[in-house]
Design an enzyme around this catalytic site. Structure first.
Site, PDB file in Angstrom:
ATOM      1  N   CYS A 113       0.819  -1.220   0.000  1.00  0.00           N
ATOM      2  CA  CYS A 113       0.000   0.000   0.000  1.00  0.00           C
ATOM      3  C   CYS A 113       0.851   1.268   0.000  1.00  0.00           C
ATOM      4  CB  CYS A 113      -0.903   0.038   1.236  1.00  0.00           C
ATOM      5  SG  CYS A 113      -1.987  -1.371   1.431  1.00  0.00           S
ATOM      6  N   HIS A 131      -5.732   1.431   5.767  1.00  0.00           N
ATOM      7  CA  HIS A 131      -6.300   0.635   4.675  1.00  0.00           C
ATOM      8  C   HIS A 131      -7.003  -0.559   5.289  1.00  0.00           C
ATOM      9  CE1 HIS A 131      -7.154  -1.424   1.070  1.00  0.00           C
ATOM     10  NE2 HIS A 131      -6.164  -2.305   1.136  1.00  0.00           N
ATOM     11  N   HIS A 133      -9.735  -3.903   5.038  1.00  0.00           N
ATOM     12  CA  HIS A 133     -10.416  -4.911   4.237  1.00  0.00           C
ATOM     13  C   HIS A 133     -11.727  -5.311   4.917  1.00  0.00           C
ATOM     14  CE1 HIS A 133      -6.812  -6.568   1.685  1.00  0.00           C
ATOM     15  NE2 HIS A 133      -6.952  -5.264   1.593  1.00  0.00           N
ATOM     16  N   GLU A 156     -26.482  10.111  11.961  1.00  0.00           N
ATOM     17  CA  GLU A 156     -25.743  10.794  13.018  1.00  0.00           C
ATOM     18  C   GLU A 156     -24.232  10.643  12.868  1.00  0.00           C
ATOM     19  OE1 GLU A 156     -25.182  13.046  16.569  1.00  0.00           O
ATOM     20  OE2 GLU A 156     -26.842  12.849  15.152  1.00  0.00           O
ATOM     21  N   HIS A 206     -12.903  -4.848  -2.602  1.00  0.00           N
ATOM     22  CA  HIS A 206     -11.567  -4.869  -1.996  1.00  0.00           C
ATOM     23  C   HIS A 206     -11.578  -4.270  -0.583  1.00  0.00           C
ATOM     24  CE1 HIS A 206      -6.985  -4.014  -2.616  1.00  0.00           C
ATOM     25  NE2 HIS A 206      -7.289  -3.960  -1.322  1.00  0.00           N
ATOM     26  N   SER A 422     -27.432  29.374  -0.633  1.00  0.00           N
ATOM     27  CA  SER A 422     -27.830  30.713  -0.208  1.00  0.00           C
ATOM     28  C   SER A 422     -26.651  31.433   0.411  1.00  0.00           C
ATOM     29  CB  SER A 422     -28.968  30.616   0.813  1.00  0.00           C
ATOM     30  OG  SER A 422     -29.256  31.870   1.394  1.00  0.00           O
ATOM     31  N   SER A 423     -26.722  32.758   0.421  1.00  0.00           N
ATOM     32  CA  SER A 423     -25.673  33.539   1.082  1.00  0.00           C
ATOM     33  C   SER A 423     -25.761  33.401   2.594  1.00  0.00           C
ATOM     34  CB  SER A 423     -25.781  35.015   0.684  1.00  0.00           C
ATOM     35  OG  SER A 423     -27.064  35.516   1.002  1.00  0.00           O
ATOM     36  N   ASP A 482     -33.623  34.080  -8.094  1.00  0.00           N
ATOM     37  CA  ASP A 482     -34.304  35.301  -8.539  1.00  0.00           C
ATOM     38  C   ASP A 482     -33.316  36.343  -9.045  1.00  0.00           C
ATOM     39  OD1 ASP A 482     -33.363  35.611  -5.809  1.00  0.00           O
ATOM     40  OD2 ASP A 482     -34.379  37.546  -5.821  1.00  0.00           O
TER      41      ASP A 482
END
EC number: 4.2.1.109
Length: 523
Positions: A113, A131, A133, A156, A206, A422-423, A482
């Site tokens: 790996c 890593h 499995h 959650e 994997h 949205s801002s 808009d």
């Protein structure tokens, strides 16, 4: 593994002797073996599979230059000892190898790996990489053999993943497996590049690679990821969809599928200059003010509430970490405003000049920013915290247009994911849709975007949203707003854009060239 062996090899690359022979290196090697024993009991590293690596932390050494400890390949992970570890330099060169052990042990070999681990270190400045499995990380990639991503929301444990909250959609890229581990390097690299917010990459049939800023962060996220993978598998067994907010029944379609989404052809309901057309959409992104919610609610209710309660809020919460962060962000913004000569900006003193003086300056700046309708993150974060108090005390109740709930439910039932951009801060957005005159509408929403992803009038913000949503073709995303400039920016990024015409909205330029709707029932 004698310290002298490490020291001789590593001294050539300039490490301080105290670092090479200090307790940090020994403790890190011991920690790797301890974690591997724990992960073995979880089923993550059985059969000699899986691996773990972490940086040797020392505050005096820049993280990018710290030594790396890696476990060996092809060994019983639950029986490893600290002296079995490989020590690598920051560029991946092996500077210390373990001594061979007698039969039936195999000759020592650094984990296969290693090239993939190094990519997480180099591209994400990770402090540790795991890593696994684990069976759930393998099976979850088989639920949809064509899927290029794993997606889940409204769970959650998503809160344990960096940069995510309960209402967010977690997206993990899936790459295809190869016969040899190191052959995954290129595809993992591309996945990391394509998903800048991801902290994990699944490998089909994997396992999974997971990284974090430290071993604690990587371990915590690994536990959360495996929980979520397992939850998705069990939901699938029950015929429920993990990728929708209400986790309702999985919807089947005869339309072609790509990744985890069903591409549904939904009539736009509005005519352009030539023909009314059908548009395949995977996602709809909605603005709030003037699109889902009357402008007057924002200007006549929310803004005045924030303006009238900012002093009270700061006084009551002044010593909390949240408010101190709000003050810090606003102070930085005001300092920039003062350099730019922005009208209404006044210096915000530091804490040692007194709480009252700080609050007075904060109030003055907030009032000026609200009057100017500034779309800046520092202001929106503070406003969101003030509004939260208002909603919790039932002093505020948000308003949406009467056609909005029905449309959200319809799109949700059709398998189309709906997001808000949205801002206002993400907190403010969740508060608004969670406390409407029509009840809690968040069950129909898959996620929220605010200005931390970019300015709404810049096309790169919509490109970032497209990447975050994992949509290959941006035209499959519909953005409704808009504001003409926002629609223009979205269109430049390849999204389909529709302009919302609602009472009180600003007039549009002549020959603006965009489709318009007066109600969501037309979409």
């Amino acid at each position: 593994m004698a310290a002298a062996v490490v020291g001789k090899a590593a001294a050539m690359i300039g490490f301080p002797q105290a670092y090479l022979e200090g307790k940090e290196l020994k403790e890190t090697s011991s920690l790797v073996t301890e974690l591997c024993r724990h992960f073995y009991t979880q089923g993550w590293v059985s059969g000699t599979g899986g691996s773990i690596t972490m940086k040797v932390h020392d505050a005096s050494i820049p993280k990018a230059e710290q030594l790396i400890v890696m476990s060996p390949s092809g060994v019983q992970k639950e029986r490893m000892q600290p002296e079995d570890m490989y020590i690598l330099s920051a560029n991946g060169s092996i500077i210390s190898s373990p001594s061979p052990k007698p039969y039936p042990n195999k000759p020592p070999k650094c984990t296969d790996c290693a090239p993939l681990f190094m990519k997480a270190y180099e591209m994400r400045n990770a402090g540790a990489v795991i890593h696994s499995h684990g069976m759930e990380s393998c099976l979850v990639t088989m639920l949809n053999p064509q899927a290029k991503e794993f997606r889940i929301t409204h769970m959650e444990m998503i809160k344990g993943i960096q940069g995510h909250g309960y209402y967010d959609e977690l997206v993990v890229p899936i790459i295809e497996n190869t016969a040899y581990e190191n052959e995954l390097t290129d595809s993992l690299t591309k996945a990391i590049e394509a998903y800048p917010k991801a902290t994990a990459v699944l490998v089909r049939n994997h396992g999974v690679y997971i990284w974090g800023d430290s071993w604690i962060h990587a371990k915590t996220q690994a536990e959360c990821y495996h929980y979520l993978f397992d939850a998705a598998i069990k939901l699938h067994q029950l015929g429920l969809d993990a990728a929708t907010p209400d986790h309702g029944p999985i919807r089947r379609s005869t339309h072609s599928q790509n990744q985890n989404f069903t591409k549904l052809s939904v009539k736009s309901g509005v005519k352009d200059s030539q023909n009314q057309t059908d548009s395949p959409r995977r996602c709809i992104v909605l603005d709030i003010e003037g699109t889902t919610t009357p402008i007057t609610f924002v200007t006549d209710v929310l803004f005045p509430y924030a303006r009238e309660n900012v002093g009270k809020h700061l006084n009551l919460t002044y010593d909390t970490a949240e408010t101190q962060e709000d003050i810090k962000l606003l102070r930085l913004q005001v300092e920039e405003d003062l350099r730019q000569g922005v009208t209404g900006a006044v210096p915000i003193p530091h804490a040692d000049e007194g709480k009252e003086n700080v609050i007075a300056a904060m109030v003055s700046n907030v009032e000026a920013m609200i009057r100017a309708d500034r779309k800046i993150t520092a202001l929106k974060e503070l406003q969101g915290h003030i509004w939260r108090t208002g909603f919790e005390c039932n002093e505020l109740k948000s308003v949406v247009f009467e056609d909005v709930p029905e449309a959200l439910e319809k799109w949700h039932s059709s398998g189309i994911k709906v997001y808000i951009y949205s801002s206002g801060s993400r907190l403010a957005q969740r508060l608004l849709f969670g406390n409407t005159n029509n009840g809690d509408l968040r069950k129909y929403l898959s996620g929220f975007f605010d200005t931390t992803i970019g300015n709404k009038k810049e096309s790169r913000s919509y490109k970032e949203i497209t990447e975050t949503l994992g949509v290959d073709d941006p035209s499959e995303i519909l953005f409704v707003t808009d504001v003409y400039q926002e629609a223009t920016a979205a269109k430049a990024a390849g999204l389909e854009a529709i302009i919302s015409i609602r009472p009180g909205n600003a007039p549009l330029p002549e020959n603006h060239g965009f489709k318009t709707v007066t109600t969501f029932s037309q979409i």
